[in-house]
Design a protein around this motif. Sequence first.
Motif, PDB file in Angstrom:
ATOM      1  N   GLU A 137      -6.174  -4.769   4.931  1.00 36.32           N
ATOM      2  CA  GLU A 137      -4.848  -5.234   4.504  1.00 36.32           C
ATOM      3  C   GLU A 137      -5.022  -5.910   3.142  1.00 36.32           C
ATOM      4  O   GLU A 137      -5.069  -7.141   3.069  1.00 36.32           O
ATOM      5  CB  GLU A 137      -4.235  -6.206   5.516  1.00 36.32           C
ATOM      6  N   PRO A 138      -5.158  -5.131   2.087  1.00 37.24           N
ATOM      7  CA  PRO A 138      -5.473  -5.701   0.772  1.00 37.24           C
ATOM      8  C   PRO A 138      -4.529  -6.841   0.383  1.00 37.24           C
ATOM      9  O   PRO A 138      -3.318  -6.751   0.579  1.00 37.24           O
ATOM     10  CB  PRO A 138      -5.312  -4.504  -0.171  1.00 37.24           C
ATOM     11  N   ALA A 139      -5.110  -7.903  -0.169  1.00 35.50           N
ATOM     12  CA  ALA A 139      -4.331  -9.101  -0.503  1.00 35.50           C
ATOM     13  C   ALA A 139      -5.011  -9.819  -1.658  1.00 35.50           C
ATOM     14  O   ALA A 139      -6.146  -9.515  -2.028  1.00 35.50           O
ATOM     15  CB  ALA A 139      -4.215 -10.019   0.721  1.00 35.50           C
ATOM     16  N   TYR A 140      -4.284 -10.784  -2.230  1.00 29.92           N
ATOM     17  CA  TYR A 140      -4.859 -11.546  -3.343  1.00 29.92           C
ATOM     18  C   TYR A 140      -4.607 -13.035  -3.168  1.00 29.92           C
ATOM     19  O   TYR A 140      -3.715 -13.467  -2.446  1.00 29.92           O
ATOM     20  CB  TYR A 140      -4.293 -11.077  -4.687  1.00 29.92           C
ATOM     21  N   GLN A 166       0.832  -1.190   0.000  1.00 30.87           N
ATOM     22  CA  GLN A 166       0.000   0.000   0.000  1.00 30.87           C
ATOM     23  C   GLN A 166       0.877   1.255   0.000  1.00 30.87           C
ATOM     24  O   GLN A 166       1.798   1.370   0.807  1.00 30.87           O
ATOM     25  CB  GLN A 166      -0.908   0.032   1.227  1.00 30.87           C
ATOM     26  N   ASN A 167       0.586   2.155  -0.926  1.00 30.59           N
ATOM     27  CA  ASN A 167       1.265   3.444  -0.982  1.00 30.59           C
ATOM     28  C   ASN A 167       0.302   4.478  -0.413  1.00 30.59           C
ATOM     29  O   ASN A 167      -0.666   4.872  -1.083  1.00 30.59           O
ATOM     30  CB  ASN A 167       1.663   3.772  -2.417  1.00 30.59           C
ATOM     31  N   ARG A 213      -3.969  11.693   0.601  1.00 28.63           N
ATOM     32  CA  ARG A 213      -5.142  11.476  -0.235  1.00 28.63           C
ATOM     33  C   ARG A 213      -5.822  10.143   0.047  1.00 28.63           C
ATOM     34  O   ARG A 213      -6.987   9.947  -0.265  1.00 28.63           O
ATOM     35  CB  ARG A 213      -4.738  11.543  -1.717  1.00 28.63           C
ATOM     36  N   GLY A 214      -5.061   9.187   0.590  1.00 30.74           N
ATOM     37  CA  GLY A 214      -5.562   7.838   0.798  1.00 30.74           C
ATOM     38  C   GLY A 214      -4.507   6.817   0.438  1.00 30.74           C
ATOM     39  O   GLY A 214      -3.316   7.037   0.699  1.00 30.74           O
ATOM     40  N   ALA A 215      -4.916   5.704  -0.205  1.00 33.70           N
ATOM     41  CA  ALA A 215      -3.980   4.628  -0.520  1.00 33.70           C
ATOM     42  C   ALA A 215      -4.061   4.268  -1.997  1.00 33.70           C
ATOM     43  O   ALA A 215      -5.126   4.326  -2.618  1.00 33.70           O
ATOM     44  CB  ALA A 215      -4.272   3.395   0.335  1.00 33.70           C
TER      45      ALA A 215
END
Length: 372
Positions: free
Chosen positions: A328-331, A257-258, A262-264
Amino acid sequence: MKKIGITGQNGFVGSHLYNTLGLQPEEYERIDFKKEYFEQPNQLDEFVKKCDVIVHLAAMNRHPDPEVIYFQNIELVKQLVASLKRTGSKAHLLFSSSSQEERDNLYGKSKKEGRSLLADWAKENGGTFTGMVIPNVFGPFGKPNYNSFIATFCHQLTHGENPVVDVDGEVKLIYVGELVQEIINQIQTAENKEHYPVPFTISMKVSEVLAKLEHYKKLYFDHGEIPELVTNFDYQLFNTFRCYFDIASHYPVKFKQNIDARGAFVEVIRLGIGGQCSYSTTVPGITRGNHFHTRKIERFAVIKGKALIQLRKIDTDEVLDFYLDGDEPAYVDMPVWYTHNVKNIGDEELLTIFWINEPYNPEDADTYFENV
C-alpha cells in the motif's frame, strides 16, 4: 567559547535560538534557564554568574487584563537587574523589545520601559547592552492565538477552521530563523546599542498572507502537491505552515495506485518547484537517516518492502512511529527541525524513493545528525 543563557528558553524565539546555538557547540556553550529561577533569587544568581551573554526573551504577550502584562514584564526585568547587580555581572545583555513600543498599549509600554531599565543597568555597572526592537516574528512552532497571526491562520487551516481577517493592515515581518541569526550577529559584535531597530525582511497585507496559506492548504494539505515557491518568504511561510499539521494522524498518506494488466503506476510527487529525486535499497534490519534539516522540504515514499519511519522534534522526547508497506504505497514528509530515519523491518529488500527540494550541496548541506 561564549557562555550564553536565554530567559524564555522554551518559548517561541527562545527555543529556536537555543537549538540554533546547539548546532555550533565549538563556539557557544548554552547555560540552561528555567522560568522558576525568577521566583528563586539564589538560582537566578547562579544562572547569571555562569553567563557571558544573557538574552532576555521571557515576557508575557497575552492576557485578558493588559495591566497584568505590564506589571509582569516590568517585574521580570527588575528581578533580572537585581540579580545582575547582586552578582556584579558584566555580561552582554540582549533584550527583545517590540515594534509595539510606539503604540498606545501597555504591552508596548512594558517593553519600552524594560529596555530603558536594562540600558540604565549597563551604563551604571559597566555592562554591554543591546536593546533590539523587533518587528512581527513568524515561523515554525509559534503558538496560535499568542505569538503571531500567521500561527493562528496555519492552525485554523489545518484543523478545519476558517480564518477571518479582522484588520487588513500592512504588517512588517521577520522569519524566526532570520531573527535568530540577527541575535547571533549582535552577540558576536557585542556593541552597546540602547535602541536597535531590527530590520524587517518583508512587508505584506494580512489578506495576502492568508491567500498564500489558503493556496498551500488546497495544494499541499489536501492533495500533497508542493506549491510553486519563488521567494525566501515563500519557503519560510510554507515551512511554517507544514509544522501545524497533526503529524501523527496526517501521515502516512497513501498513494493512488493505477493498476492494470501490466502492473501498477503511482505518482510519487507533484510539484511547482525542482529539487532532487533519489531512491535507496535497504537490507533487513538496517536504519538510514537519523538527521534533521532546518530549511529543506523532504518526502520519503516506500514502494517496496516494510518500513518504520520515525520522527522526533529535536527538543522533545516524543517519537512518532509510522509503519509503511510497499503493498500500500504511502509517503511521509519531514517537517523542519524533526530528526528522522527509516528502517527496514521486513524480510525483503526495502525500496524507498526520496525527494528533496534542493540538490545536495556538501558545503551547505543543512543536514544535522541526531538519533531519533
